[in-house]
Motif scaffolding. Structure first.
Motif, PDB file in Angstrom:
ATOM      1  N   CYS A 152      22.479  36.624  21.935  1.00 34.93           N
ATOM      2  CA  CYS A 152      22.324  37.630  20.884  1.00 34.93           C
ATOM      3  C   CYS A 152      22.592  36.958  19.543  1.00 34.93           C
ATOM      4  CB  CYS A 152      23.297  38.780  21.117  1.00 34.93           C
ATOM      5  SG  CYS A 152      23.390  39.939  19.725  1.00 34.93           S
ATOM      6  N   PHE A 183      23.056  38.215  16.615  1.00 33.78           N
ATOM      7  CA  PHE A 183      24.122  38.829  15.827  1.00 33.78           C
ATOM      8  C   PHE A 183      25.499  38.453  16.375  1.00 33.78           C
ATOM      9  CE2 PHE A 183      21.345  42.529  14.073  1.00 33.78           C
ATOM     10  CZ  PHE A 183      20.731  41.652  13.210  1.00 33.78           C
ATOM     11  N   ASP A 242      19.608  40.635   5.255  1.00 33.54           N
ATOM     12  CA  ASP A 242      18.495  40.567   6.204  1.00 33.54           C
ATOM     13  C   ASP A 242      17.697  39.305   5.915  1.00 33.54           C
ATOM     14  OD1 ASP A 242      15.854  41.014   7.461  1.00 33.54           O
ATOM     15  OD2 ASP A 242      16.622  43.027   7.834  1.00 33.54           O
ATOM     16  N   LEU A 280      22.265  44.174   6.407  1.00 33.78           N
ATOM     17  CA  LEU A 280      22.484  44.703   7.753  1.00 33.78           C
ATOM     18  C   LEU A 280      23.981  44.831   7.983  1.00 33.78           C
ATOM     19  CD1 LEU A 280      19.989  42.436   9.726  1.00 33.78           C
ATOM     20  CD2 LEU A 280      19.553  44.662   8.664  1.00 33.78           C
ATOM     21  N   VAL A 300      26.591  45.099  10.849  1.00 33.54           N
ATOM     22  CA  VAL A 300      26.621  44.755  12.273  1.00 33.54           C
ATOM     23  C   VAL A 300      28.039  44.936  12.817  1.00 33.54           C
ATOM     24  CG1 VAL A 300      26.227  42.876  13.928  1.00 33.54           C
ATOM     25  CG2 VAL A 300      24.827  43.019  11.852  1.00 33.54           C
ATOM     26  N   LYS A 333      31.050  44.016  15.094  1.00 34.40           N
ATOM     27  CA  LYS A 333      31.406  42.745  15.731  1.00 34.40           C
ATOM     28  C   LYS A 333      31.399  42.860  17.254  1.00 34.40           C
ATOM     29  CE  LYS A 333      33.860  40.637  11.921  1.00 34.40           C
ATOM     30  NZ  LYS A 333      35.149  40.071  11.469  1.00 34.40           N
ATOM     31  N   HIS A 380      29.625  43.904  20.544  1.00 30.93           N
ATOM     32  CA  HIS A 380      28.228  44.086  20.932  1.00 30.93           C
ATOM     33  C   HIS A 380      28.002  45.423  21.634  1.00 30.93           C
ATOM     34  CE1 HIS A 380      24.196  42.687  22.075  1.00 30.93           C
ATOM     35  NE2 HIS A 380      24.403  43.443  23.142  1.00 30.93           N
ATOM     36  N   MET A 415      30.067  52.020  10.836  1.00 30.56           N
ATOM     37  CA  MET A 415      28.887  51.366  10.264  1.00 30.56           C
ATOM     38  C   MET A 415      28.413  52.118   9.030  1.00 30.56           C
ATOM     39  SD  MET A 415      26.637  50.195  13.638  1.00 30.56           S
ATOM     40  CE  MET A 415      25.227  50.958  12.987  1.00 30.56           C
ATOM     41  N   HIS A 459      21.167  44.421  19.273  1.00 32.52           N
ATOM     42  CA  HIS A 459      22.593  44.575  18.942  1.00 32.52           C
ATOM     43  C   HIS A 459      22.541  45.590  17.807  1.00 32.52           C
ATOM     44  CE1 HIS A 459      26.684  42.526  18.065  1.00 32.52           C
ATOM     45  NE2 HIS A 459      26.606  43.593  17.270  1.00 32.52           N
ATOM     46  N   HIS A 481      22.598  47.842  14.660  1.00 31.21           N
ATOM     47  CA  HIS A 481      22.884  47.494  13.268  1.00 31.21           C
ATOM     48  C   HIS A 481      22.274  48.545  12.352  1.00 31.21           C
ATOM     49  CE1 HIS A 481      19.118  45.528  14.448  1.00 31.21           C
ATOM     50  NE2 HIS A 481      18.733  45.605  13.180  1.00 31.21           N
TER      51      HIS A 481
END
Length: 143
Positions: free
Chosen positions: A3, A5, A29, A39, A41, A43, A45, A60, A97, A99
């Motif tokens: 992944c 990310f 991005d 983005l 994200v 941490k 997953h 988020m 993942h 985001h």
């Protein structure tokens, strides 16, 4: 399959970081619709809306709100932002993942936004990252 990310979070893949705390990372991005397209994200997953805890989604959005404020308060000159999560392949999710996209918008930018959807590049990514980091830092001292 690895992944990207998770690799960025681990520091083994490159990214321009504009925000980081214990739970989230904000990165530019690599193929932005507009300058400052960031983005958010988590941490930890998770793939999409079906397996992401509600508190992660809320976190988020809170980080996305701060980044949106920074796009308005900085020389990026945003007058608005699009906030989006692409949930699944049919919704154009390409990195699996979860985001959040924060896409700065400006009054009257429909033509340049459409062009950005095709070209998807920022000729000064390092400068854009610096602008957002500085604006976030200013928000932290004033807000």
């Amino acid at each position: 399959m690895a992944c990207v990310f998770c690799e960025i979070v681990a520091g083994t893949a490159p990214a321009i970081r504009v925000y980081e705390d214990d739970d989230f990372l904000g990165i530019l991005d690599i193929r932005p619709f507009t300058r400052g397209h960031t983005l958010v994200v988590p941490k930890r997953h998770s793939v999409d809306l079906t397996d992401t805890p509600a508190d992660t989604l809320a976190g988020m959005l809170a980080v996305g709100q701060r980044i949106a404020q920074a796009t308005r308060a900085s020389q990026l000159g945003a007058t608005g932002n699009n906030i989006a999560i692409n949930d699944g392949k049919s919704a154009m999710q390409t990195v699996f993942h979860i985001h959040l996209h924060v896409i700065p918008r400006r009054d009257g930018d429909k033509l340049s936004f459409a062009k950005g959807m095709l070209l998807r590049r920022d000729p000064d990514r390092e400068g854009t990252g610096r602008i957002l980091r500085e604006a976030l830092s200013q928000l932290d001292t004033t807000g």
